[in-house]
Enzyme design. Structure first.
Site, PDB file in Angstrom:
ATOM      1  N   GLY A 218      42.218  34.281  30.739  1.00  0.00           N
ATOM      2  CA  GLY A 218      41.585  35.592  30.923  1.00  0.00           C
ATOM      3  C   GLY A 218      42.510  36.754  30.606  1.00  0.00           C
ATOM      4  N   ALA A 298      28.227  40.591  56.386  1.00  0.00           N
ATOM      5  CA  ALA A 298      27.615  39.850  57.492  1.00  0.00           C
ATOM      6  C   ALA A 298      27.768  38.332  57.310  1.00  0.00           C
ATOM      7  CB  ALA A 298      26.139  40.220  57.599  1.00  0.00           C
ATOM      8  N   ASN A 347      31.485  47.648  46.011  1.00  0.00           N
ATOM      9  CA  ASN A 347      30.503  46.791  45.332  1.00  0.00           C
ATOM     10  C   ASN A 347      29.874  45.843  46.339  1.00  0.00           C
ATOM     11  OD1 ASN A 347      29.082  45.944  43.115  1.00  0.00           O
ATOM     12  ND2 ASN A 347      30.654  44.515  42.406  1.00  0.00           N
ATOM     13  N   TYR A 353      37.196  41.997  48.370  1.00  0.00           N
ATOM     14  CA  TYR A 353      37.786  42.286  47.058  1.00  0.00           C
ATOM     15  C   TYR A 353      38.035  43.792  46.901  1.00  0.00           C
ATOM     16  CZ  TYR A 353      38.106  42.044  41.895  1.00  0.00           C
ATOM     17  OH  TYR A 353      38.511  42.126  40.575  1.00  0.00           O
ATOM     18  N   LYS A 357      41.526  45.701  46.229  1.00  0.00           N
ATOM     19  CA  LYS A 357      41.756  46.456  44.988  1.00  0.00           C
ATOM     20  C   LYS A 357      41.979  47.946  45.264  1.00  0.00           C
ATOM     21  CE  LYS A 357      41.586  42.979  42.156  1.00  0.00           C
ATOM     22  NZ  LYS A 357      42.768  42.580  41.378  1.00  0.00           N
ATOM     23  N   THR A 388      35.320  37.950  30.581  1.00  0.00           N
ATOM     24  CA  THR A 388      36.201  36.823  30.935  1.00  0.00           C
ATOM     25  C   THR A 388      35.371  35.758  31.660  1.00  0.00           C
ATOM     26  OG1 THR A 388      36.714  37.663  33.132  1.00  0.00           O
ATOM     27  CG2 THR A 388      38.203  38.329  31.361  1.00  0.00           C
TER      28      THR A 388
HETATM   29  P1  NAD Z   1      40.663  34.806  36.053  1.00  0.00           P
HETATM   30  O1  NAD Z   1      40.054  34.176  37.235  1.00  0.00           O
HETATM   31  O2  NAD Z   1      40.210  34.345  34.698  1.00  0.00           O
HETATM   32  O3  NAD Z   1      42.258  34.714  36.112  1.00  0.00           O
HETATM   33  C1  NAD Z   1      42.994  34.921  37.293  1.00  0.00           C
HETATM   34  C2  NAD Z   1      44.215  34.033  37.273  1.00  0.00           C
HETATM   35  O4  NAD Z   1      44.958  34.234  38.492  1.00  0.00           O
HETATM   36  C3  NAD Z   1      43.868  32.551  37.195  1.00  0.00           C
HETATM   37  O5  NAD Z   1      44.595  31.938  36.145  1.00  0.00           O
HETATM   38  C4  NAD Z   1      44.278  32.025  38.548  1.00  0.00           C
HETATM   39  O6  NAD Z   1      44.695  30.675  38.533  1.00  0.00           O
HETATM   40  C5  NAD Z   1      45.408  32.960  38.921  1.00  0.00           C
HETATM   41  N1  NAD Z   1      45.671  32.925  40.357  1.00  0.00           N
HETATM   42  C6  NAD Z   1      44.753  32.957  41.344  1.00  0.00           C
HETATM   43  N2  NAD Z   1      45.347  32.811  42.546  1.00  0.00           N
HETATM   44  C7  NAD Z   1      46.669  32.683  42.312  1.00  0.00           C
HETATM   45  C8  NAD Z   1      47.798  32.479  43.153  1.00  0.00           C
HETATM   46  N3  NAD Z   1      47.666  32.370  44.489  1.00  0.00           N
HETATM   47  N4  NAD Z   1      49.020  32.385  42.586  1.00  0.00           N
HETATM   48  C9  NAD Z   1      49.162  32.485  41.246  1.00  0.00           C
HETATM   49  N5  NAD Z   1      48.119  32.660  40.399  1.00  0.00           N
HETATM   50  C10 NAD Z   1      46.891  32.762  40.926  1.00  0.00           C
HETATM   51  O7  NAD Z   1      40.399  36.377  36.209  1.00  0.00           O
HETATM   52  P2  NAD Z   1      40.453  37.587  35.157  1.00  0.00           P
HETATM   53  O8  NAD Z   1      39.066  38.019  34.904  1.00  0.00           O
HETATM   54  O9  NAD Z   1      41.341  37.295  34.019  1.00  0.00           O
HETATM   55  O10 NAD Z   1      41.104  38.711  36.101  1.00  0.00           O
HETATM   56  C11 NAD Z   1      42.476  39.035  36.098  1.00  0.00           C
HETATM   57  C12 NAD Z   1      42.693  40.216  37.046  1.00  0.00           C
HETATM   58  O11 NAD Z   1      41.858  41.308  36.649  1.00  0.00           O
HETATM   59  C13 NAD Z   1      42.321  39.911  38.495  1.00  0.00           C
HETATM   60  O12 NAD Z   1      43.227  40.560  39.349  1.00  0.00           O
HETATM   61  C14 NAD Z   1      40.950  40.511  38.624  1.00  0.00           C
HETATM   62  O13 NAD Z   1      40.643  40.832  39.955  1.00  0.00           O
HETATM   63  C15 NAD Z   1      41.079  41.742  37.748  1.00  0.00           C
HETATM   64  N6  NAD Z   1      39.813  42.287  37.259  1.00  0.00           N
HETATM   65  C16 NAD Z   1      39.013  41.590  36.381  1.00  0.00           C
HETATM   66  C17 NAD Z   1      37.837  42.177  35.925  1.00  0.00           C
HETATM   67  C18 NAD Z   1      36.936  41.495  34.928  1.00  0.00           C
HETATM   68  O14 NAD Z   1      35.935  42.104  34.521  1.00  0.00           O
HETATM   69  N7  NAD Z   1      37.218  40.287  34.486  1.00  0.00           N
HETATM   70  C19 NAD Z   1      37.461  43.428  36.378  1.00  0.00           C
HETATM   71  C20 NAD Z   1      38.281  44.095  37.273  1.00  0.00           C
HETATM   72  C21 NAD Z   1      39.456  43.514  37.695  1.00  0.00           C
END
Ligand code: NAD
Length: 447
Positions: A218, A298, A347, A353, A357, A388
């Site tokens: 991602g 809830a 949200n 979450y 954030k 993603t």
């Molecule tokens: P994803 O789930 O594809 O990737 C997240 C990665 O973090 C995974 O590879 C997972 O294994 C790793 N991870 C989770 N827990 C972990 C831990 N305890 N230790 C080490 N690694 C860990 O998600 P993404 O969509 O690529 O999102 C990446 C970031 O962007 C996140 O912080 C997410 O909250 C943020 N985000 C994503 C979006 C979106 O639209 N995709 C929007 C807003 C924010």
């Protein structure tokens, strides 16, 4: 993960159907390719009388290889309209915006750029403060009115930080900021003296070590790729269960893999040891690892609350403390958080979450002075809808709303978030501290 609707609108049948039914036509955004011209067309540069950025901007745009015009020219399709509004000290002078933009706004080309530069309102008083604050209404509206993938931003530059704007201008004008629009960026005086242009703008991170958490897929994988492209040695971290995918990323970008659960109680120590012993410390830390465990408040079990807070916020604070206290993060180091639109707007089903954030934004606010003392910075991106695996899980109709309810009428790509992070990490961005920039195509949610 592909946006099938957008693909359909580019076919002859799709063009016919969307125009007959008045459906949104998401533009194809210009994205960065090495060697591409910095802009698709000349930049028209204007300024209110007594602006303090005009000369610097002319020099910077010139150095970036951008063709700069000082007068509009009939029949020109502009790559960018740039306006120095720092000379506006009274609301009456806001008319300068109308006078400059009104005659030429229709001539902004596809994926064109509008950038207005002003003075941070909180640093001035009285009518100047009011006038400078008013600029936000302008750039945000222009972002909503522009068509064909063009974007609009406001950059507030503190007095004395004029020379520290180059990396930000290059980022905003280039195709690297494809999915960033309607944003307000602040460039301060702290760090402005050390904002030297890198020896090579194509490899600004040469010799730097960058830690990226959650890097196996991602957005994290895209961050690893972009930072490596820019010259950094990337330490890519993810949980052991993601070991296979993590190795694939590392093989692609030529970095180092580190399998570690960031929430483990000994994770900060193990991380500090790894970075010190293997790499002599770290220059850039990107806290990208994140999880969702959605349920309305809830119905939410304790475990969902605790795990999300732990991964998305609490573990990051522990890592920062360790890396700063033990000076593992070099002087001039960068910490970059990944917040979310949910952290800004809230949200349904995401109280855990959204808390985590919004907490990342708090981490930036609180950390900025601490990092500035060490000539470093801390900033965050707040992605909107990014294509993603995380967003592919969202039910179809909600996913479609998420994509279309933005000025650019589409989701962003992981690379869009990564490019914004690379701008924060650039050595020339040392005066960009304490910012939270949304990478959301000017999403209407929480606007
Ligand atoms: P994803 O789930 O594809 O990737 C997240 C990665 O973090 C995974 O590879 C997972 O294994 C790793 N991870 C989770 N827990 C972990 C831990 N305890 N230790 C080490 N690694 C860990 O998600 P993404 O969509 O690529 O999102 C990446 C970031 O962007 C996140 O912080 C997410 O909250 C943020 N985000 C994503 C979006 C979106 O639209 N995709 C929007 C807003 C924010």
């Amino acid at each position: 993960m592909a946006d099938k609707y957008q693909q359909f609108t580019t076919t002859p049948l799709g063009k016919f159907v969307t125009s007959k039914l008045g459906l949104p036509k998401p533009p194809v955004l210009r994205r960065y390719r090495p060697g591409q011209p910095p802009l698709d067309g000349p930049a028209l540069l204007g300024a209110a009388p007594n602006g303090r950025l005009e000369k610097t901007l002319t020099r910077q745009l010139d150095a970036a290889g951008i063709d700069v015009l000082r007068e509009s020219k009939e029949g020109t399709r502009y790559g960018a309209l740039v306006f120095d509004a720092t000379g506006i000290t009274d609301p009456v002078q806001l008319r300068e915006l109308y006078d400059f933009f009104h005659p030429v706004i229709r001539e902004v080309g596809p994926s064109g750029r509008v950038v207005v530069l002003g003075t941070p309102p909180e640093l001035v008083e009285g009518r100047e403060r009011i006038a400078q604050r008013a600029l936000e209404g302008f750039t945000r509206t222009v972002g909503k009115e522009l068509k064909r993938g063009a974007t609009s931003q406001l950059v507030y530059v503190a007095e004395g930080a004029e020379e520290a704007t180059e990396s930000t201008m290059r980022f905003l004008l280039s195709a690297k900021s494809a999915f960033v629009s309607g944003q307000v960026i602040r460039i301060g005086t702290a760090g402005s003296k050390t904002a030297q242009p890198p020896a090579n703008w194509d490899k600004p991170l040469d010799g730097k070590v960058a830690l990226v958490t959650g890097a196996s897929r991602g957005i994290g994988a895209a961050i690893a790729e972009v930072l490596a492209r820019d010259g950094a040695h990337v330490v890519a971290l993810d949980i052991p269960a993601q070991g296979g995918e993590l190795s694939a990323v590392v093989n692609r970008v030529g970095g180092t893999a580190l399998q570690l659960d960031i929430t483990a109680s000994d994770a900060p120590q193990r991380l500090a040891d790894h970075l010190t012993q293997r790499h002599g410390g770290v220059d850039i830390v990107v806290h990208n690892a994140g999880i969702t465990r959605d349920k309305t408040l809830a119905k939410m079990p304790e475990s969902a609350w605790d795990s999300v807070l732990s991964v998305n916020l609490v573990s990051q604070l522990a890592v920062n403390d360790k890396l700063l206290d033990d000076k593992v993060l070099h002087e001039g180091g960068r910490i970059i958080g990944v917040s979310s639109m949910a952290g800004i707007a809230g949200n349904v089903g995401q109280s855990n979450y959204a808390v985590s954030k919004a907490g990342v934004i708090g981490m930036v606010n609180d950390g900025a002075p601490r990092l500035a003392e060490r000539k470093g910075t801390i900033n965050a991106v707040a992605p909107g809808f990014i294509e993603t695996q995380m967003t592919a899980q969202i039910p179809l109709m909600i996913r479609e709303f998420g994509r279309r309810l933005s000025s650019l009428a589409q989701g962003g790509l992981p690379v869009d978030v990564a490019e914004t992070i690379a701008w924060y990490a650039n050595p020339a961005s040392s005066a960009v501290n304490g910012n939270v920039v949304r990478v959301c195509g000017q999403g209407f949610l929480g606007a």
